[in-house]
Design a protein around this motif. Structure first.
Motif, PDB file in Angstrom:
ATOM      1  N   THR A 182      -4.060   1.588   0.308  1.00  0.00           N
ATOM      2  CA  THR A 182      -3.645   2.240  -0.738  1.00  0.00           C
ATOM      3  C   THR A 182      -4.326   3.504  -1.177  1.00  0.00           C
ATOM      4  OG1 THR A 182      -2.659   0.132  -1.945  1.00  0.00           O
ATOM      5  CG2 THR A 182      -2.977   2.060  -3.196  1.00  0.00           C
ATOM      6  N   ARG A 183      -5.829   3.413  -0.824  1.00  0.00           N
ATOM      7  CA  ARG A 183      -6.711   4.684  -1.228  1.00  0.00           C
ATOM      8  C   ARG A 183      -6.286   5.647  -0.071  1.00  0.00           C
ATOM      9  NH1 ARG A 183     -11.954   1.412  -2.401  1.00  0.00           N
ATOM     10  NH2 ARG A 183     -11.857   1.173  -4.515  1.00  0.00           N
ATOM     11  N   ILE A 184      -5.820   5.429   1.071  1.00  0.00           N
ATOM     12  CA  ILE A 184      -5.311   6.270   2.322  1.00  0.00           C
ATOM     13  C   ILE A 184      -3.896   6.963   1.797  1.00  0.00           C
ATOM     14  CG2 ILE A 184      -4.562   6.567   4.587  1.00  0.00           C
ATOM     15  CD1 ILE A 184      -6.591   4.357   5.152  1.00  0.00           C
ATOM     16  N   THR A 185      -2.961   5.972   1.383  1.00  0.00           N
ATOM     17  CA  THR A 185      -1.696   6.367   1.009  1.00  0.00           C
ATOM     18  C   THR A 185      -1.711   7.402  -0.446  1.00  0.00           C
ATOM     19  OG1 THR A 185      -1.015   4.353   0.009  1.00  0.00           O
ATOM     20  CG2 THR A 185      -0.756   4.773   2.668  1.00  0.00           C
TER      21      THR A 185
ATOM     22  N   SER B  34       0.723  -1.240   0.153  1.00  0.00           N
ATOM     23  CA  SER B  34      -0.026   0.111  -0.025  1.00  0.00           C
ATOM     24  C   SER B  34       0.911   1.273  -0.007  1.00  0.00           C
ATOM     25  CB  SER B  34      -1.082   0.020   1.184  1.00  0.00           C
ATOM     26  OG  SER B  34      -0.153   0.134   2.456  1.00  0.00           O
ATOM     27  N   VAL B  35       2.062   1.217   0.492  1.00  0.00           N
ATOM     28  CA  VAL B  35       3.100   2.458   0.542  1.00  0.00           C
ATOM     29  C   VAL B  35       3.662   2.326  -0.882  1.00  0.00           C
ATOM     30  CG1 VAL B  35       5.223   3.327   1.698  1.00  0.00           C
ATOM     31  CG2 VAL B  35       3.209   2.647   3.154  1.00  0.00           C
ATOM     32  N   ALA B  36       3.988   1.364  -1.270  1.00  0.00           N
ATOM     33  CA  ALA B  36       4.893   0.990  -2.640  1.00  0.00           C
ATOM     34  C   ALA B  36       4.239   1.612  -3.869  1.00  0.00           C
ATOM     35  CB  ALA B  36       5.397  -0.234  -2.676  1.00  0.00           C
ATOM     36  N   ILE B  37       2.930   1.242  -3.798  1.00  0.00           N
ATOM     37  CA  ILE B  37       2.018   1.809  -5.181  1.00  0.00           C
ATOM     38  C   ILE B  37       2.154   3.240  -5.260  1.00  0.00           C
ATOM     39  CG2 ILE B  37      -0.514   1.808  -6.066  1.00  0.00           C
ATOM     40  CD1 ILE B  37      -0.779  -0.998  -4.676  1.00  0.00           C
ATOM     41  N   PRO B  38       1.810   4.287  -4.546  1.00  0.00           N
ATOM     42  CA  PRO B  38       1.927   5.542  -4.689  1.00  0.00           C
ATOM     43  C   PRO B  38       3.578   5.976  -4.942  1.00  0.00           C
ATOM     44  CG  PRO B  38       0.637   5.220  -2.839  1.00  0.00           C
ATOM     45  CD  PRO B  38       1.082   3.798  -3.020  1.00  0.00           C
ATOM     46  N   GLU B  39       4.211   5.146  -4.228  1.00  0.00           N
ATOM     47  CA  GLU B  39       5.595   5.889  -4.501  1.00  0.00           C
ATOM     48  C   GLU B  39       6.033   5.370  -5.990  1.00  0.00           C
ATOM     49  OE1 GLU B  39       8.069   4.122  -1.341  1.00  0.00           O
ATOM     50  OE2 GLU B  39       7.381   5.442   0.002  1.00  0.00           O
ATOM     51  N   SER B  40       5.522   4.161  -6.346  1.00  0.00           N
ATOM     52  CA  SER B  40       5.891   3.798  -7.790  1.00  0.00           C
ATOM     53  C   SER B  40       5.409   4.815  -8.665  1.00  0.00           C
ATOM     54  CB  SER B  40       5.573   2.294  -8.025  1.00  0.00           C
ATOM     55  OG  SER B  40       5.936   1.480  -7.214  1.00  0.00           O
ATOM     56  N   VAL B  41       4.304   5.118  -8.610  1.00  0.00           N
ATOM     57  CA  VAL B  41       3.471   6.294  -9.265  1.00  0.00           C
ATOM     58  C   VAL B  41       4.411   7.450  -9.353  1.00  0.00           C
ATOM     59  CG1 VAL B  41       1.487   7.631  -9.937  1.00  0.00           C
ATOM     60  CG2 VAL B  41       1.228   5.155  -9.253  1.00  0.00           C
ATOM     61  N   PHE B  42       4.793   7.814  -8.100  1.00  0.00           N
ATOM     62  CA  PHE B  42       5.629   9.292  -7.905  1.00  0.00           C
ATOM     63  C   PHE B  42       6.999   8.806  -8.742  1.00  0.00           C
ATOM     64  CE2 PHE B  42       9.200  11.353  -5.964  1.00  0.00           C
ATOM     65  CZ  PHE B  42       8.881  12.578  -6.428  1.00  0.00           C
ATOM     66  N   MET B  43       7.560   7.850  -8.726  1.00  0.00           N
ATOM     67  CA  MET B  43       8.938   7.829  -9.145  1.00  0.00           C
ATOM     68  C   MET B  43       9.018   8.272 -10.695  1.00  0.00           C
ATOM     69  SD  MET B  43      10.976   6.841  -6.770  1.00  0.00           S
ATOM     70  CE  MET B  43      12.308   6.326  -7.544  1.00  0.00           C
ATOM     71  N   ILE B  44       7.852   7.857 -11.541  1.00  0.00           N
ATOM     72  CA  ILE B  44       7.853   8.294 -12.857  1.00  0.00           C
ATOM     73  C   ILE B  44       7.797   9.844 -12.955  1.00  0.00           C
ATOM     74  CG2 ILE B  44       6.257   8.422 -14.868  1.00  0.00           C
ATOM     75  CD1 ILE B  44       5.318   5.612 -13.707  1.00  0.00           C
TER      76      ILE B  44
ATOM     77  N   VAL C 223      -7.531  11.008  -7.780  1.00  0.00           N
ATOM     78  CA  VAL C 223      -8.858  10.685  -8.259  1.00  0.00           C
ATOM     79  C   VAL C 223      -8.883   9.213  -9.132  1.00  0.00           C
ATOM     80  CG1 VAL C 223     -10.758  11.197  -9.571  1.00  0.00           C
ATOM     81  CG2 VAL C 223      -9.681  13.011  -7.867  1.00  0.00           C
ATOM     82  N   LEU C 224      -8.003   9.298  -9.956  1.00  0.00           N
ATOM     83  CA  LEU C 224      -8.027   8.051 -10.942  1.00  0.00           C
ATOM     84  C   LEU C 224      -7.390   6.908 -10.145  1.00  0.00           C
ATOM     85  CD1 LEU C 224      -6.559   9.326 -14.266  1.00  0.00           C
ATOM     86  CD2 LEU C 224      -8.773   8.654 -13.846  1.00  0.00           C
ATOM     87  N   GLY C 225      -6.451   7.002  -9.269  1.00  0.00           N
ATOM     88  CA  GLY C 225      -5.919   5.847  -8.232  1.00  0.00           C
ATOM     89  C   GLY C 225      -7.269   5.317  -7.477  1.00  0.00           C
ATOM     90  N   LEU C 226      -7.749   6.647  -6.972  1.00  0.00           N
ATOM     91  CA  LEU C 226      -9.002   5.955  -6.121  1.00  0.00           C
ATOM     92  C   LEU C 226     -10.496   5.323  -6.926  1.00  0.00           C
ATOM     93  CD1 LEU C 226      -9.494   9.345  -4.136  1.00  0.00           C
ATOM     94  CD2 LEU C 226      -8.746   7.074  -3.243  1.00  0.00           C
TER      95      LEU C 226
END
Length: 180
Positions: free
Chosen positions: A131-134, A47-57, A102-105
């Motif tokens: 994941t929705r929280i993070t 759940s923490v890695a998913i937003p971080e992976s999106v951010f890496m781009i 929003v798309l992630g949610l």
């Protein structure tokens, strides 16, 4: 900048980076202790890695383009113009981050299934919830990357090296004092 100043700044940045990594390792150890080293911890990490992976781009794009553009504006124009440009970039990235959130949610279930296809149904449901929280981290990470870039162009390398501490300490405080 003098050689002595560069040496001191490099040394401080190195120490802060090491300290940040040590604290990050401590954060991971606390999380593993509280969640267990199997199912629950895997859910936390995912759940923490998913937003971080999106951010890496986005972070890669920021670091490879924003700093050189800011440097050029500062050199060819002035600091005020650089700050005006930075303000526009931060605003645009914040809006784009909100769109991504929003798309992630909306598509959290599909995203989670891509990252952790072998989780059980219960693990997937909890990962979706966390994941929705993070996902809010995306906007914070983007704005952080912009401000760190601005500081680096202004030759302040110490504050950006401290930022890892500010991301880890709240999690550690939560794990030590608030998790029941």
């Amino acid at each position: 900048m003098s050689k002595n100043t560069i040496f001191k700044a490099t040394f401080i940045v190195m120490l802060m980076t090491i300290l940040s990594r040590v604290i990050g390792f401590g954060r991971d150890m606390l999380a593993a202790y509280h969640f267990g080293v199997e199912g629950s911890y895997d859910i936390y990490v995912a759940s923490v890695a998913i937003p971080e992976s999106v951010f890496m781009i986005v972070g890669l794009a920021i670091s490879t383009t924003f700093i050189p553009i800011l440097s050029e504006i500062r050199h060819n124009k002035n600091k005020d113009e650089m700050f005006k440009f930075s303000n526009n970039v931060v605003t645009i990235l914040s809006i784009l981050s909100i769109v991504v959130i929003v798309l992630g949610l909306i598509f959290t279930k599909e995203i989670v299934n891509i990252f952790v296809p072998k989780f059980t149904k219960e693990q997937i449901e909890l990962t979706i919830f966390l994941t929705r929280i993070t996902l809010i981290n995306i906007i914070l990470l983007c704005v952080n990357a912009c401000f760190a870039s601005i500081l680096q162009v202004c030759e302040d390398f110490i504050v950006p090296s401290l930022l890892g501490l500010f991301f880890n300490i709240p999690i550690i405080v939560y794990l030590v004092f608030l998790l029941k």
